[in-house]
Design a protein around this motif. Sequence first.
Motif, PDB file in Angstrom:
ATOM      1  N   VAL A 190       0.872  -1.185   0.000  1.00 48.11           N
ATOM      2  CA  VAL A 190       0.000   0.000   0.000  1.00 48.11           C
ATOM      3  C   VAL A 190       0.904   1.228   0.000  1.00 48.11           C
ATOM      4  O   VAL A 190       1.807   1.340   0.831  1.00 48.11           O
ATOM      5  N   VAL A 191       0.675   2.116  -0.966  1.00 50.48           N
ATOM      6  CA  VAL A 191       1.533   3.301  -1.056  1.00 50.48           C
ATOM      7  C   VAL A 191       0.806   4.570  -0.637  1.00 50.48           C
ATOM      8  O   VAL A 191       1.421   5.561  -0.266  1.00 50.48           O
ATOM      9  N   GLN A 192      -0.526   4.538  -0.740  1.00 49.30           N
ATOM     10  CA  GLN A 192      -1.280   5.728  -0.335  1.00 49.30           C
ATOM     11  C   GLN A 192      -2.633   5.326   0.230  1.00 49.30           C
ATOM     12  O   GLN A 192      -3.273   4.383  -0.258  1.00 49.30           O
ATOM     13  N   ALA A 193      -3.035   6.025   1.274  1.00 52.78           N
ATOM     14  CA  ALA A 193      -4.378   5.856   1.830  1.00 52.78           C
ATOM     15  C   ALA A 193      -4.870   7.255   2.161  1.00 52.78           C
ATOM     16  O   ALA A 193      -4.249   7.967   2.954  1.00 52.78           O
ATOM     17  N   ALA A 194      -5.973   7.653   1.531  1.00 47.91           N
ATOM     18  CA  ALA A 194      -6.463   9.021   1.731  1.00 47.91           C
ATOM     19  C   ALA A 194      -7.944   8.979   2.084  1.00 47.91           C
ATOM     20  O   ALA A 194      -8.739   8.298   1.417  1.00 47.91           O
ATOM     21  N   PHE A 195      -8.320   9.720   3.115  1.00 48.62           N
ATOM     22  CA  PHE A 195      -9.723   9.762   3.532  1.00 48.62           C
ATOM     23  C   PHE A 195     -10.447  10.863   2.761  1.00 48.62           C
ATOM     24  O   PHE A 195      -9.984  12.005   2.693  1.00 48.62           O
ATOM     25  N   ASN A 196     -11.588  10.509   2.202  1.00 50.69           N
ATOM     26  CA  ASN A 196     -12.384  11.462   1.441  1.00 50.69           C
ATOM     27  C   ASN A 196     -13.621  11.816   2.270  1.00 50.69           C
ATOM     28  O   ASN A 196     -14.452  10.948   2.552  1.00 50.69           O
ATOM     29  N   VAL A 197     -13.718  13.078   2.645  1.00 47.19           N
ATOM     30  CA  VAL A 197     -14.843  13.500   3.495  1.00 47.19           C
ATOM     31  C   VAL A 197     -16.164  13.315   2.747  1.00 47.19           C
ATOM     32  O   VAL A 197     -17.185  12.950   3.340  1.00 47.19           O
TER      33      VAL A 197
ATOM     34  N   ASP B 152     -17.376  11.030   0.595  1.00 46.64           N
ATOM     35  CA  ASP B 152     -18.048   9.733   0.708  1.00 46.64           C
ATOM     36  C   ASP B 152     -17.685   9.006   2.007  1.00 46.64           C
ATOM     37  O   ASP B 152     -18.086   7.868   2.211  1.00 46.64           O
ATOM     38  N   ALA B 153     -16.932   9.703   2.865  1.00 49.73           N
ATOM     39  CA  ALA B 153     -16.529   9.139   4.165  1.00 49.73           C
ATOM     40  C   ALA B 153     -15.875   7.767   3.987  1.00 49.73           C
ATOM     41  O   ALA B 153     -16.149   6.817   4.721  1.00 49.73           O
ATOM     42  N   ARG B 154     -14.991   7.686   2.989  1.00 51.23           N
ATOM     43  CA  ARG B 154     -14.311   6.408   2.736  1.00 51.23           C
ATOM     44  C   ARG B 154     -12.815   6.647   2.538  1.00 51.23           C
ATOM     45  O   ARG B 154     -12.377   7.745   2.166  1.00 51.23           O
ATOM     46  N   TRP B 155     -12.058   5.576   2.801  1.00 51.98           N
ATOM     47  CA  TRP B 155     -10.626   5.597   2.534  1.00 51.98           C
ATOM     48  C   TRP B 155     -10.390   5.145   1.096  1.00 51.98           C
ATOM     49  O   TRP B 155     -10.964   4.138   0.658  1.00 51.98           O
ATOM     50  N   HIS B 156      -9.565   5.880   0.391  1.00 46.09           N
ATOM     51  CA  HIS B 156      -9.217   5.524  -0.993  1.00 46.09           C
ATOM     52  C   HIS B 156      -7.756   5.092  -0.979  1.00 46.09           C
ATOM     53  O   HIS B 156      -6.870   5.847  -0.579  1.00 46.09           O
ATOM     54  N   ILE B 157      -7.558   3.860  -1.382  1.00 51.06           N
ATOM     55  CA  ILE B 157      -6.271   3.218  -1.152  1.00 51.06           C
ATOM     56  C   ILE B 157      -5.633   2.795  -2.463  1.00 51.06           C
ATOM     57  O   ILE B 157      -6.298   2.199  -3.324  1.00 51.06           O
ATOM     58  N   ALA B 158      -4.342   3.131  -2.602  1.00 52.62           N
ATOM     59  CA  ALA B 158      -3.618   2.771  -3.831  1.00 52.62           C
ATOM     60  C   ALA B 158      -2.435   1.892  -3.471  1.00 52.62           C
ATOM     61  O   ALA B 158      -1.789   2.082  -2.428  1.00 52.62           O
ATOM     62  N   THR B 159      -2.148   0.932  -4.335  1.00 52.49           N
ATOM     63  CA  THR B 159      -1.010   0.031  -4.077  1.00 52.49           C
ATOM     64  C   THR B 159       0.004   0.110  -5.213  1.00 52.49           C
ATOM     65  O   THR B 159      -0.311   0.607  -6.302  1.00 52.49           O
TER      66      THR B 159
END
Length: 556
Positions: free
Chosen positions: A121-128, A130-137
């Motif tokens: 996992v290289v990035q995890a960003a919270f998006n207000v 949709d109240a979800r974590w968006h995760i990139a690998t």
Amino acid sequence: MTVKTIDHTTTDKNSPRELDAVIVGAGFAGLYMLHRLRQQGLVARVFEAGDEIGGTWYWNRYPGARCDVESLEYSYQFSEELQQEWEWTERYASQPEILKYINHVADRFDLRRDIQLNTRVVQAAFNVGDARWHIATDAGDAVSAKFCIMATGCLSSTNLPNFDGITDFHGPTYHTGNWPHETIDFSGKRVGIIGTGSSAVQAIPIVADQAAHLTVFQRTPNYSVPAQNMPLDPAIQQAVKADYANVRANNSQMPFAWGARYKLPEDAALAATPAQRQNEYEERWQIGGLPFIGAYSDLLFNQAANDTAAEFIRGKIREIVQDPKVAELLSPRHVVGCKRLCADTHYYATFNRTNVRLVDISADPIERITTAGLRAKGEDFAFDCIIFATGFDAMTGSLAKIDIRGKNNLALKEKWQAGPRTYLGLGTAGFPNFFTISGPGSPSVLTNMLVSIEQHVNWIGACIEHMRRHQFVTIEPTVQAEDAWVEHVNSVADMSLFPTCNSWYLGANLPGKPRVFMPYVGYPPYVEKCNEVVAKGYDGFVLATATATKTEPCPA
Ligand code: N01
């Protein structure tokens, strides 16, 4: 690195892009978290950088790698069947046996189908929005999840010091924390090893046994007590299994969550006579390993008390090591236990071998790595290979490697610039639905890790269930609760002798890392606090529904 846009229209049943939870890491913590969330009916995926599961026990496969907590205690307790069926063979399990156990657990609970290997996992960003974590690998995945759970381990980001000429050496180099998977045969080789922490203390006797010559570069000597490892007596295994519930319950009342089967430290060292202390320390030396530090209740809190234990170990070193000059160099002067006590098999005696040389670099750091070996104290050393036993960027290192962003695009790295800030080591303000298993601010590395991991996983699982039942969308600590907790963690540590030396608990092993004592001292009061927080309706956390934010206590 930017997060890829998520294609919400694609629904691959075997690889959903919208998950309930992403878990980072497939070691002990990640595996149990996955099992627990699945039992709760959640869809979760584990991303694991390694090409196999196992976490720290996958990477740390240097010669002699072995746990310093007894195998009957260093194991999961969530499944009675599992703890009854698994047979340990040694008092302290070796790395291969622990890895076998981890793989057994993964198969037994059918965990592999939700674990994606070779994926960092290289990035995890919270998006207000949709109240979800968006995760990139790094494998190109882009998924979103309601919860982001870091099971990245406390000792998983290796520390390779930036020695001058680090890439100049012509021979192979190895790091104990990232050891090759093939067997390395040191027979006939001239080997140099840098570092004398727990990993080196375990590796040195074995490498010395094989190598033509071993040179040990020591910056700080370490206290080590013989592990007294042995094949596990079947009668002991049977007795523990017959009473496992009590054994586990008693351990949970211990300051470090292990060792209740040994005599409890009721007395103060300073209240005992010198002869009584000598007997007690000798008895503990014969028992072996970490229970030594449990000899007296004041050893980690009173310098004069600690001095008595320190002098006992120095006496043992003088007895074992034949050359008085070498014995003196191997004798630590800091507080016993303030760096983690080591458990060894023939460590000090190894320095009596004619093929082993100790080089004290406490006053003269290694000058540089050279093509033929390294240069230290004005001398050139020639080696066929070099081992770096130089430890880890502990507790925060693996989190810092991921670009983690909370609300308002706040980077975790930035927030933790002056040291980690968490509430209970479980979450951090500004990062909703983000959990750290055995995070800084929790007892973690000071305890039997398996006990702490299960306590955290159970807490997080129950919290998620609570949110589902009451239709909360997000949870995060309040800044006030976090500030008070950080202060409390420090004040408890300051009552002990832990902060008195340059340990990795303090981040003091890494140049530039903020000097902050990271683990929480005391398992039972910590668990009490976690339970109290829940009983008070997640006191110190903000729970929000889709339409409203709830800061007042809610039904537990
Ligand atoms: O790492 P460490 P480790 N120049 O940080 C030296 C767990 N563990 O991998 O003390 C020269 O303890 C450093 O010197 P100093 C256990 O919790 C458990 O050995 O900083 N030397 C030190 O001697 C343990 O505590 C088990 O002055 C340099 C060594 O490298 C933790 O993992 C087994 C240097 C690092 O020791 C870490 O242990 C193994 C430099 N620039 C590990 N930089 C068991 O269960 C660092 N050093 C038994």
